[in-house]
Enzyme design. Structure first.
Site, PDB file in Angstrom:
ATOM      1  N   HIS A  51      40.944  43.940  33.656  1.00 57.55           N
ATOM      2  CA  HIS A  51      41.655  45.212  33.872  1.00 57.55           C
ATOM      3  C   HIS A  51      42.234  45.331  35.280  1.00 57.55           C
ATOM      4  CE1 HIS A  51      37.910  46.668  35.681  1.00 57.55           C
ATOM      5  NE2 HIS A  51      38.606  47.656  36.183  1.00 57.55           N
ATOM      6  N   ARG A  83      30.189  50.306  12.710  1.00 61.68           N
ATOM      7  CA  ARG A  83      29.155  50.327  11.678  1.00 61.68           C
ATOM      8  C   ARG A  83      28.735  51.730  11.246  1.00 61.68           C
ATOM      9  NH1 ARG A  83      24.918  46.042  13.269  1.00 61.68           N
ATOM     10  NH2 ARG A  83      24.484  47.669  14.758  1.00 61.68           N
ATOM     11  N   LYS A 127      46.219  47.125  37.240  1.00 61.19           N
ATOM     12  CA  LYS A 127      46.337  48.101  38.334  1.00 61.19           C
ATOM     13  C   LYS A 127      47.683  47.912  39.031  1.00 61.19           C
ATOM     14  CE  LYS A 127      41.366  48.166  39.216  1.00 61.19           C
ATOM     15  NZ  LYS A 127      40.810  49.504  39.140  1.00 61.19           N
ATOM     16  N   LYS A 132      27.300  46.482  44.472  1.00 60.99           N
ATOM     17  CA  LYS A 132      26.998  47.829  43.978  1.00 60.99           C
ATOM     18  C   LYS A 132      26.202  48.552  45.058  1.00 60.99           C
ATOM     19  CE  LYS A 132      28.163  47.102  39.538  1.00 60.99           C
ATOM     20  NZ  LYS A 132      29.400  47.658  39.014  1.00 60.99           N
ATOM     21  N   HIS A 174      37.732  39.594  38.522  1.00 57.87           N
ATOM     22  CA  HIS A 174      38.575  40.451  39.372  1.00 57.87           C
ATOM     23  C   HIS A 174      38.865  39.840  40.749  1.00 57.87           C
ATOM     24  CE1 HIS A 174      37.532  43.016  36.157  1.00 57.87           C
ATOM     25  NE2 HIS A 174      36.461  43.568  36.681  1.00 57.87           N
ATOM     26  N   ASP A 203      30.100  39.300  36.912  1.00 57.86           N
ATOM     27  CA  ASP A 203      30.701  40.585  36.555  1.00 57.86           C
ATOM     28  C   ASP A 203      31.997  40.842  37.328  1.00 57.86           C
ATOM     29  OD1 ASP A 203      30.713  43.153  35.285  1.00 57.86           O
ATOM     30  OD2 ASP A 203      30.016  44.047  37.159  1.00 57.86           O
TER      31      ASP A 203
HETATM   32  C1  BG6 Z   1      34.109  46.042  35.568  1.00 57.26           C
HETATM   33  C2  BG6 Z   1      32.693  45.703  35.898  1.00 57.26           C
HETATM   34  O1  BG6 Z   1      34.782  44.916  35.080  1.00 57.26           O
HETATM   35  O2  BG6 Z   1      34.768  46.493  36.741  1.00 57.26           O
HETATM   36  C3  BG6 Z   1      31.981  46.892  36.498  1.00 57.26           C
HETATM   37  O3  BG6 Z   1      32.017  45.300  34.722  1.00 57.26           O
HETATM   38  C4  BG6 Z   1      32.752  47.441  37.663  1.00 57.26           C
HETATM   39  O4  BG6 Z   1      30.665  46.540  36.907  1.00 57.26           O
HETATM   40  C5  BG6 Z   1      34.210  47.668  37.298  1.00 57.26           C
HETATM   41  O5  BG6 Z   1      32.151  48.670  38.055  1.00 57.26           O
HETATM   42  C6  BG6 Z   1      35.026  48.023  38.517  1.00 57.26           C
HETATM   43  O6  BG6 Z   1      36.304  48.420  38.110  1.00 57.26           O
HETATM   44  P1  BG6 Z   1      37.153  49.468  38.957  1.00 57.26           P
HETATM   45  O7  BG6 Z   1      38.438  49.564  38.226  1.00 57.26           O
HETATM   46  O8  BG6 Z   1      36.361  50.723  38.985  1.00 57.26           O
HETATM   47  O9  BG6 Z   1      37.282  48.868  40.326  1.00 57.26           O
END
Ligand code: BG6
Length: 510
Positions: A194, A55, A198, A356, A256, A251
Site C-alpha cells: 500500500h 464464511r 501513497k 513500533k 515498504h 512486516d
Molecule cells: C502495514 C503493516 O503494512 O503498514 C503495519 O502491517 C503498519 O504494521 C502499516 O502499521 C503502516 O502503514 P501506514 O500507511 O500507516 O504507514
C-alpha cells in the site's frame, strides 16, 4: 503551466469486484471506504458490483448495515453522506461460502451471472484479503468454475489482487508465485504494497526525473548517506498474533522500506510503462549487497519495546501485549545499513529503520549531502556546520524540505541551517485520498505500475532472509530492548556512529 500526462480519469469497463475475506478488518477499514469515496467522486466504472465472499451467515442487507457502521468509524470524510451511501450500497452483495467448498464458487458464479449484464460476470477483480495459505485454493476453484481464465477472450479480463504478506520468506513466496501462476498469468496478478499507493511515494519518481537540479546530485559524488525512517507511535495493539509471525523486518522492511529505497535509488526507466519501471526496481534490489548471516550483527540492529511511562501513562512492553508470548524474541524495531553495489551508489551507506512505539508516527527519506571541503567556514565551524540535506516527508505533513546554511542577520558573523520547504497542503490544498483508493483504481484499469512483480518480491525476500538467518536461534539481549516511546535501542545510534553519522529524527508537525 501543467503538463498533463493523462486526460483525467481513465475510462473503466463495467465489472465486478469479488472480495474474499469480506468479514475481515481490511474490507471494513480500507476497501469499502475506498470504494465508497471513489463512487462519490464518480471514478468507478458504471455499472459495478461488489460481492463480499466469507464464511459467516449474512444477507446483502445485514452486510451493508455492518459496513455502513464501520464506515462511520473509518471513512476519511465524515459524516457519511446518506444519499451517496445509498446508491453505492445498492451494488454490494454477499455470498456465503467456505474458501475450500466447491459449491460456494458455483453459487458465486450464479450470482455473477444473475446480474444480467455479461460484462459483470466476465470482467472481474478478485481481491484476496485472506491468508496467503489460501491463495492457491481460491484461484484453483475460480478456474474450475470458469470465473478465472488465463486467456479470457477479449475484451473480458480477470485479475487477482493479493494482499501482503506475500509469503514469509523466499521459499514460501516462490511457492505462492507458483500456485498463483498455475491459474493466472503474471500480468493478471496484482501484489499490493500500500505504500506505492501513497501520493508522496509516487511523487518520488516525478521529483527525481522531472527536475534536473536534483538528479544531478543524485549519486555518490554528492550524496554522503541516506536515512529512511518509518516510525510508528502505536505499539502492535490488537495485532499481536500476526506480529508474532511477522516482526518488523518482514512486516515493514521487506516491502515498504525496500520499495521506498528502490524508488529513491533506481536508474531512470526507459519509459513510463509499468514494466520499465519495475525492471529498474528489480535491478536495484538485486544490486543491494547481501548481508551474510555472520555479518548481520555489524549491519543490522533489532529491538523490542519494553514497558515504560510516557507523559505519566504506563505503556506495556511488547511481551505484555495480547497474543504475544511472554518470552517472545520478535523484533518490533529494526535498523540496518545497506550498500548498493552499482556505479551510481557504490560506497554510500543507506540507513533504514522502522519501529513500533517510537515517539511519533512519521515516514521520511533524508538525503544527506557531502559536507563542504574543510576550508573557510567548515574549517572554522567544524561539526557545527550542518551538511545540506533534502528531506522527502512521506507522511504526515507531506512535503519536501531542503536544508542549507545561511548567514544569521546582524553584525556578528554567524551561520546556521535554514530551510526551504514545499508543503503539499499549502501548495495543492488538502488532498488526502487513501492509498487503497488509488490502488483499486489502478487494478481496475489493469495498470500494474503500483504493484509488485514476481521477481521484485523474490529479490526483496532474499535480502531479508539472509538477515533472519543471522538472528536464528539468538535470543534478544538486554541491550536490544528499548523503552516504549523512545527512538529505539542504543545500538541503532552506534550503527550510524561507526560511519561518522547520526540519526536525524523526524520532527512533529509544526
Ligand atoms: C502495514 C503493516 O503494512 O503498514 C503495519 O502491517 C503498519 O504494521 C502499516 O502499521 C503502516 O502503514 P501506514 O500507511 O500507516 O504507514
Amino acid at each position: 503551466m501543467i503538463c498533463r500526462l493523462s486526460d483525467g480519469p481513465r475510462a473503466l469497463t463495467p465489472c465486478s469486484i469479488v472480495i474474499f475475506g469480506a468479514s475481515g478488518d481490511l474490507t471494513a477499514r480500507k476497501l469499502i471506504p475506498a470504494l465508497y469515496h471513489l463512487h462519490g467522486e464518480q471514478l468507478l466504472p458504471e455499472p459495478l458490483r461488489v460481492i463480499g465472499f466469507a464464511r459467516r451467515e449474512k444477507t446483502d442487507e445485514s452486510w451493508r448495515r455492518e459496513l455502513r457502521e464501520a464506515l462511520e468509524q473509518f471513512s476519511r470524510t465524515r459524516p457519511v453522506d446518506a444519499g451517496q451511501w445509498g446508491t453505492f450500497a445498492s451494488n454490494l452483495h454477499y455470498c456465503r461460502g467456505d474458501l475450500t467448498e466447491a459449491a460456494a464458487y458455483q453459487r458465486l458464479a450464479r450470482q455473477l451471472e444473475g446480474f444480467g449484464e455479461a460484462a459483470l460476470g466476465r470482467n472481474i477483480l478478485f481481491y484476496l484479503a485472506v491468508s496467503p495459505s489460501q491463495f492457491g485454493a481460491v484461484v484453483e476453484h475460480l478456474q474450475r468454475v470458469g470465473l478465472l481464465e488465463r486467456d479470457p477472450p477479449m475484451p473480458a479480463w480477470q485479475r487477482v489482487v493479493v494482499e501482503k504478506p506475500f509469503g514469509h520468506d523466499l521459499t514460501s513466496a516462490r511457492r505462492l508465485n507458483a500456485e498463483l501462476t498455475r491459474f493466472a498469468h503474471e500480468q493478471q496478478i496484482f501484489r499490493i504494497d500500500h505504500y506505492l499507493g501513497k501520493e508522496t511515494v509516487q511523487n518520488i519518481l516525478m521529483f527525481r526525473f522531472s527536475n534536473a537540479i536534483f538528479e544531478q546530485l543524485w549519486s555518490r559524488q554528492a550524496v554522503d548517506h541516506v536515512q529512511i525512517t518509518v516510525s510508528e507511535r502505536p505499539g502492535v495493539g490488537g495485532r499481536g498474533g500476526y506480529y508474532e509471525e511477522a516482526g518488523a523486518l518482514r512486516d515493514m522492511v521487506q516491502n515498504h522500506l525496500l520499495q521506498v529505497l528502490a524508488l529513491v535509488t533506481m536508474e531512470p526507466p526507459v519509459t513510463l510503462e509499468s514494466e520499465s519501471i519495475r525492471d529498474e526496481k528489480v535491478k536495484l534490489l538485486k544490486s543491494i549487497r547481501p548481508i551474510p548471516p555472520e555479518a548481520v550483527g555489524r549491519h543490522v540492529v533489532r529491538g523490542q519495546y519494553a514497558p515504560s511511562q510516557v507523559e505519566g501513562q504506563p505503556l506495556p512492553g511488547y511481551r505484555q501485549e495480547a497474543k504475544v508470548a511472554p518470552d517472545s524474541d520478535v523484533e518490533t524495531y529494526v535498523a540496518l545499513r545497506l550498500f548498493i553495489d552499482n556505479w551510481r551508489w557504490s560506497g554510500v551507506p543507506f540507513y533504514l529503520r522502522t519501529g513500533k512505539h517510537l515517539p511519533l508516527s512519521a515516514s521520511e527519506v533524508r538525503v544527506q549531502f557531502r559536507p563542504t571541503p574543510h576550508v573557510l567556514f567548515a574549517a572554522r565551524c567544524g561539526e557545527t556546520l550542518d551538511a545540506n540535506a533534502l528531506t522527502l516527508r512521506l507522511q504526515p505533513n507531506e512535503g519536501i524540505s531542503l536544508r542549507f546554511n545561511g548567514k544569521v542577520p546582524g553584525t556578528s558573523v554567524a551561520v546556521r541551517p535554514v530551510r526551504m520547504h514545499f508543503s503539499y497542503d499549502s501548495e495543492f490544498g488538502a488532498y488526502t485520498p487513501e492509498a487503497y483508493e488509488r490502488l483499486l483504481l489502478e487494478a481496475l484499469a489493469g495498470d500494474a505500475t503500483l504493484f509488485i512483480r514476481r521477481d521484485e518480491v523474490e529479490a526483496a525476500w532474499s535480502i531479508v532472509d539472509s538477515i533472519r538467518a543471522g538472528w536464528a536461534g539468538q535470543a534478544l539481549t538486554e541491550a536490544e530492548f528499548y523503552p516504549a516511546g523512545s527512538w529505539g535501542p542504543a545500538g541503532a545510534d552506534r550503527l550510524l556512529a561507526a560511519g561518522g553519522h547520526q540519526w536525524r529524527n523526524p520532527q512533529p508537525a509544526s
